[in-house]
Design a protein around this motif. Structure first.
Motif, PDB file in Angstrom:
ATOM      1  N   PRO A 101      68.793  43.770  86.872  1.00 48.13           N
ATOM      2  CA  PRO A 101      67.530  43.382  86.252  1.00 48.13           C
ATOM      3  C   PRO A 101      67.467  41.869  86.040  1.00 48.13           C
ATOM      4  O   PRO A 101      68.429  41.247  85.585  1.00 48.13           O
ATOM      5  N   VAL A 102      66.327  41.262  86.384  1.00 44.75           N
ATOM      6  CA  VAL A 102      66.104  39.830  86.170  1.00 44.75           C
ATOM      7  C   VAL A 102      64.725  39.669  85.549  1.00 44.75           C
ATOM      8  O   VAL A 102      63.721  40.073  86.147  1.00 44.75           O
ATOM      9  N   SER A 103      64.681  39.101  84.364  1.00 49.99           N
ATOM     10  CA  SER A 103      63.405  38.930  83.671  1.00 49.99           C
ATOM     11  C   SER A 103      63.163  37.462  83.359  1.00 49.99           C
ATOM     12  O   SER A 103      64.025  36.609  83.567  1.00 49.99           O
ATOM     13  N   VAL A 104      61.982  37.193  82.806  1.00 49.26           N
ATOM     14  CA  VAL A 104      61.626  35.819  82.448  1.00 49.26           C
ATOM     15  C   VAL A 104      62.541  35.292  81.348  1.00 49.26           C
ATOM     16  O   VAL A 104      62.689  34.082  81.166  1.00 49.26           O
ATOM     17  N   HIS A 105      63.190  36.201  80.626  1.00 51.11           N
ATOM     18  CA  HIS A 105      64.095  35.802  79.559  1.00 51.11           C
ATOM     19  C   HIS A 105      65.479  35.393  80.090  1.00 51.11           C
ATOM     20  O   HIS A 105      66.331  34.967  79.305  1.00 51.11           O
ATOM     21  N   ASP A 106      65.682  35.532  81.387  1.00 48.25           N
ATOM     22  CA  ASP A 106      66.988  35.231  81.982  1.00 48.25           C
ATOM     23  C   ASP A 106      67.042  33.867  82.661  1.00 48.25           C
ATOM     24  O   ASP A 106      67.984  33.590  83.403  1.00 48.25           O
ATOM     25  N   ILE A 107      66.044  33.027  82.432  1.00 48.89           N
ATOM     26  CA  ILE A 107      66.014  31.720  83.116  1.00 48.89           C
ATOM     27  C   ILE A 107      67.289  30.925  82.824  1.00 48.89           C
ATOM     28  O   ILE A 107      67.918  30.365  83.724  1.00 48.89           O
ATOM     29  N   GLY A 108      67.689  30.890  81.566  1.00 48.89           N
ATOM     30  CA  GLY A 108      68.898  30.152  81.212  1.00 48.89           C
ATOM     31  C   GLY A 108      70.146  30.735  81.849  1.00 48.89           C
ATOM     32  O   GLY A 108      71.018  29.995  82.328  1.00 48.89           O
ATOM     33  N   ASP A 109      70.254  32.072  81.865  1.00 44.14           N
ATOM     34  CA  ASP A 109      71.423  32.710  82.468  1.00 44.14           C
ATOM     35  C   ASP A 109      71.440  32.521  83.977  1.00 44.14           C
ATOM     36  O   ASP A 109      72.508  32.354  84.576  1.00 44.14           O
ATOM     37  N   LEU A 110      70.269  32.544  84.607  1.00 39.45           N
ATOM     38  CA  LEU A 110      70.214  32.258  86.041  1.00 39.45           C
ATOM     39  C   LEU A 110      70.636  30.813  86.319  1.00 39.45           C
ATOM     40  O   LEU A 110      71.358  30.542  87.280  1.00 39.45           O
ATOM     41  N   ALA A 111      70.207  29.903  85.461  1.00 35.22           N
ATOM     42  CA  ALA A 111      70.609  28.503  85.620  1.00 35.22           C
ATOM     43  C   ALA A 111      72.130  28.377  85.504  1.00 35.22           C
ATOM     44  O   ALA A 111      72.774  27.649  86.266  1.00 35.22           O
ATOM     45  N   GLY A 112      72.703  29.092  84.547  1.00 35.43           N
ATOM     46  CA  GLY A 112      74.151  29.052  84.388  1.00 35.43           C
ATOM     47  C   GLY A 112      74.879  29.623  85.591  1.00 35.43           C
ATOM     48  O   GLY A 112      75.903  29.091  86.028  1.00 35.43           O
ATOM     49  N   ALA A 113      74.353  30.728  86.136  1.00 39.71           N
ATOM     50  CA  ALA A 113      75.013  31.378  87.274  1.00 39.71           C
ATOM     51  C   ALA A 113      74.855  30.572  88.557  1.00 39.71           C
ATOM     52  O   ALA A 113      75.800  30.458  89.344  1.00 39.71           O
ATOM     53  N   LEU A 114      73.679  29.998  88.786  1.00 39.86           N
ATOM     54  CA  LEU A 114      73.408  29.308  90.051  1.00 39.86           C
ATOM     55  C   LEU A 114      73.852  27.847  90.034  1.00 39.86           C
ATOM     56  O   LEU A 114      74.272  27.319  91.072  1.00 39.86           O
ATOM     57  N   TYR A 115      73.792  27.197  88.841  1.00 40.84           N
ATOM     58  CA  TYR A 115      74.031  25.756  88.795  1.00 40.84           C
ATOM     59  C   TYR A 115      75.092  25.346  87.767  1.00 40.84           C
ATOM     60  O   TYR A 115      75.323  24.159  87.573  1.00 40.84           O
ATOM     61  N   ASN A 116      75.693  26.340  87.109  1.00 36.59           N
ATOM     62  CA  ASN A 116      76.737  26.072  86.115  1.00 36.59           C
ATOM     63  C   ASN A 116      76.245  25.143  85.017  1.00 36.59           C
ATOM     64  O   ASN A 116      76.987  24.311  84.486  1.00 36.59           O
ATOM     65  N   SER A 117      74.983  25.275  84.673  1.00 35.52           N
ATOM     66  CA  SER A 117      74.405  24.435  83.625  1.00 35.52           C
ATOM     67  C   SER A 117      73.166  25.123  83.072  1.00 35.52           C
ATOM     68  O   SER A 117      72.432  25.789  83.813  1.00 35.52           O
ATOM     69  N   GLN A 149      56.396  41.901  87.379  1.00 34.17           N
ATOM     70  CA  GLN A 149      55.950  43.161  86.783  1.00 34.17           C
ATOM     71  C   GLN A 149      56.317  43.153  85.306  1.00 34.17           C
ATOM     72  O   GLN A 149      57.468  43.408  84.935  1.00 34.17           O
ATOM     73  N   ASP A 150      55.342  42.822  84.467  1.00 34.73           N
ATOM     74  CA  ASP A 150      55.565  42.748  83.018  1.00 34.73           C
ATOM     75  C   ASP A 150      56.737  41.835  82.680  1.00 34.73           C
ATOM     76  O   ASP A 150      57.628  42.197  81.895  1.00 34.73           O
ATOM     77  N   SER A 151      56.754  40.663  83.309  1.00 32.48           N
ATOM     78  CA  SER A 151      57.775  39.625  83.092  1.00 32.48           C
ATOM     79  C   SER A 151      59.125  39.942  83.711  1.00 32.48           C
ATOM     80  O   SER A 151      60.092  39.185  83.531  1.00 32.48           O
ATOM     81  N   ASP A 152      59.215  41.062  84.431  1.00 34.06           N
ATOM     82  CA  ASP A 152      60.434  41.386  85.172  1.00 34.06           C
ATOM     83  C   ASP A 152      60.204  41.130  86.659  1.00 34.06           C
ATOM     84  O   ASP A 152      59.138  41.441  87.198  1.00 34.06           O
ATOM     85  N   LEU A 153      61.202  40.556  87.328  1.00 34.58           N
ATOM     86  CA  LEU A 153      61.108  40.372  88.774  1.00 34.58           C
ATOM     87  C   LEU A 153      61.465  41.678  89.475  1.00 34.58           C
ATOM     88  O   LEU A 153      62.462  42.324  89.148  1.00 34.58           O
ATOM     89  N   LYS A 154      60.645  42.068  90.443  1.00 37.40           N
ATOM     90  CA  LYS A 154      60.875  43.283  91.208  1.00 37.40           C
ATOM     91  C   LYS A 154      60.702  42.980  92.684  1.00 37.40           C
ATOM     92  O   LYS A 154      59.969  42.079  93.070  1.00 37.40           O
ATOM     93  N   LEU A 155      61.402  43.744  93.504  1.00 36.94           N
ATOM     94  CA  LEU A 155      61.186  43.649  94.944  1.00 36.94           C
ATOM     95  C   LEU A 155      59.915  44.401  95.311  1.00 36.94           C
ATOM     96  O   LEU A 155      59.631  45.455  94.728  1.00 36.94           O
ATOM     97  N   PRO A 156      59.140  43.898  96.263  1.00 40.82           N
ATOM     98  CA  PRO A 156      57.926  44.623  96.677  1.00 40.82           C
ATOM     99  C   PRO A 156      58.285  46.014  97.197  1.00 40.82           C
ATOM    100  O   PRO A 156      59.365  46.231  97.762  1.00 40.82           O
TER     101      PRO A 156
END
Length: 438
Positions: free
Chosen positions: A389-405, A430-437
């Motif tokens: 699951p990836v939501s709009v609330h995970d921007i910081g965690d995605l930044a940490g995982a992809l860019y270590n910051s 989809q309601d702030s969650d990213l989904k595959l088409p």
């Protein structure tokens, strides 16, 4: 030009080293002085039995319990010495780290280094014979305690292949090279079965992508009075363990497993998919520089190898926590190849090209618009494809995982990556969650 064989036995099953060495020497008709043996100190008697006429100077000992990086580094040093004498080298090893290092070194010394897996010289175990837990190695209860302690502060669920490194970090007896029993195929599965039959661990999915997680019953069985991430003696028979809750009752501050760590675990273990964070972006920058300054000079394959090589030679001190330790640069090359094959961003004569058999030799003279963001988008897609699951609330965690910051610049980059995916209809909101088409 003469060839020297380097036979790395550090990952051979205990007691089989002599047989493996004898098979290599006999089948290839090697004479003393044409090969060098690398082994752990405790393996020396078996090596001497396997090739008794081998000169002592042609046997190099590695200290017992040397980790994978240490073995890789030692083998690389031996190979460098041989190359410096003007010889070619053929390396035989069971060790995955050694193989990766050799493949990278081959890009620096084309045609002078060759690798062959040692598996074909080993008879291995008996086909069809099920592996059973060996109580003489470790009592079941002690082994189960080790498993649940190792999982207590792990991302949940965690990839099964991450369990042994966690165990070995706490107790070297779990290292694959410790004994014949720990080196056998199925060791981790048998170990997990001990915890599963007690209801302490849940195994999710099928091999090779199985995930494991501590159950509520398993968490309740953890030794008492231990702090998350520490190795303190608990209250249950004085055994070592980990707990997520200190002896006050409520969860400790910081005990939450960061979602960025879960993202990284999935990328690394579900598909060997990086993310190599700062190293990845540094290689991107070098690719852009090479294409800008030398358009059409490098093929698809050579551009990726060149960028990785220059990054390694010029920026290791800046990018790596410990530049003295070997780093899997060949894995970085393979990872970038996977990215550019998933998403074509390299341009040759006006056409997008990939690293395929038919296109890898084409000369790259330009790069697609927003090409770095598009490649990073493949990492987000990979997470979604694996059910994460990836939501709009995970921007910081995605930044940490992809860019270590988690800084504002990294967060903005994540937003741009997702924006491109949305514009291209590769994901939907989809309601702030990213989904595959669908």
């Amino acid at each position: 030009m003469t060839q020297k064989w380097v036979i790395d036995l550090t990952r051979a099953w205990a007691g089989t080293e002599g047989d493996v060495l004898a098979a290599v020497v006999d089948q290839n008709r090697l004479s003393p002085g044409t090969f060098k043996v690398i082994c752990l100190l405790r393996q020396l008697p078996a090596v001497q039995r396997g090739a008794p006429t081998t000169p002592a100077a042609d046997v190099a000992n590695v200290p017992n319990f040397t980790n994978a990086v240490g073995v890789e580094n030692f083998v690389a040093q031996q190979v460098e010495q041989i190359l410096a004498r003007g010889e070619t080298v053929k390396i035989l090893s069971f060790h995955a780290n050694v193989k990766e290092r050799v493949l990278y070194m081959n890009t620096q010394y084309p045609g002078r280094i060759h690798f062959e897996p040692l598996n074909r010289y080993s008879q291995g175990g008996l086909p069809g014979e099920p592996l059973r837990w060996d109580e003489t190695f470790m009592p079941e209860e002690e082994a189960v305690d080790a498993v649940i302690s190792a999982l207590a502060d792990a991302p949940s669920p965690m990839h099964k292949t991450s369990l042994r490194p966690r165990l070995a970090a706490r107790d070297p007896r779990f290292d694959k090279g410790y004994s014949e029993f720990t080196s056998k195929a199925g060791f981790v599965s048998v170990l997990l079965s001990l915890a599963r039959k007690r209801g302490f661990v849940e195994v999710i999915g099928e091999e090779p992508g199985q995930l494991i997680a501590l159950t509520a019953t398993g968490r309740a069985a953890l030794p008492e009075g231990t702090a998350t991430g520490s190795r303190q003696v608990g209250g249950r028979g004085g055994r070592v363990g980990l707990s997520r809750t200190p002896s006050g009752g409520s969860p400790a501050h910081g005990s939450r497993i960061r979602k960025s760590d879960q993202f990284i675990d999935i990328l690394r273990h579900e598909g060997n998919f990086g993310p190599f964070q700062e190293v990845r972006t540094a290689v991107y920058q070098e690719m852009e520089k090479q294409v800008t300054e030398h358009p059409g000079e490098f093929s698809v394959h050579d551009l990726i190898c060149k960028a990785a090589s220059v990054t390694r030679d010029t920026r290791s001190n800046e990018l790596l926590h410990d530049p003295e330790k070997p780093f899997p640069w060949s894995n970085v090359i393979d990872f970038i190849v996977r990215l550019v094959n998933r998403r074509a961003v390299l341009i040759s004569d006006g056409n997008l090209v990939r690293h395929t058999w038919t296109e890898m030799a084409k000369e790259v003279d330009a790069l697609d618009d927003d090409w770095q963001l598009k490649l990073d988008g493949e990492l987000v897609l990979f997470l979604l494809e694996n059910g994460t699951p990836v939501s709009v609330h995970d921007i910081g965690d995605l930044a940490g995982a992809l860019y270590n910051s988690h800084n504002p610049e990294s967060r903005r980059r994540v937003i741009e990556v997702v924006r491109l995916l949305l514009e291209e209809n590769r994901v939907i909101d989809q309601d702030s969650d990213l989904k595959l088409p669908a």
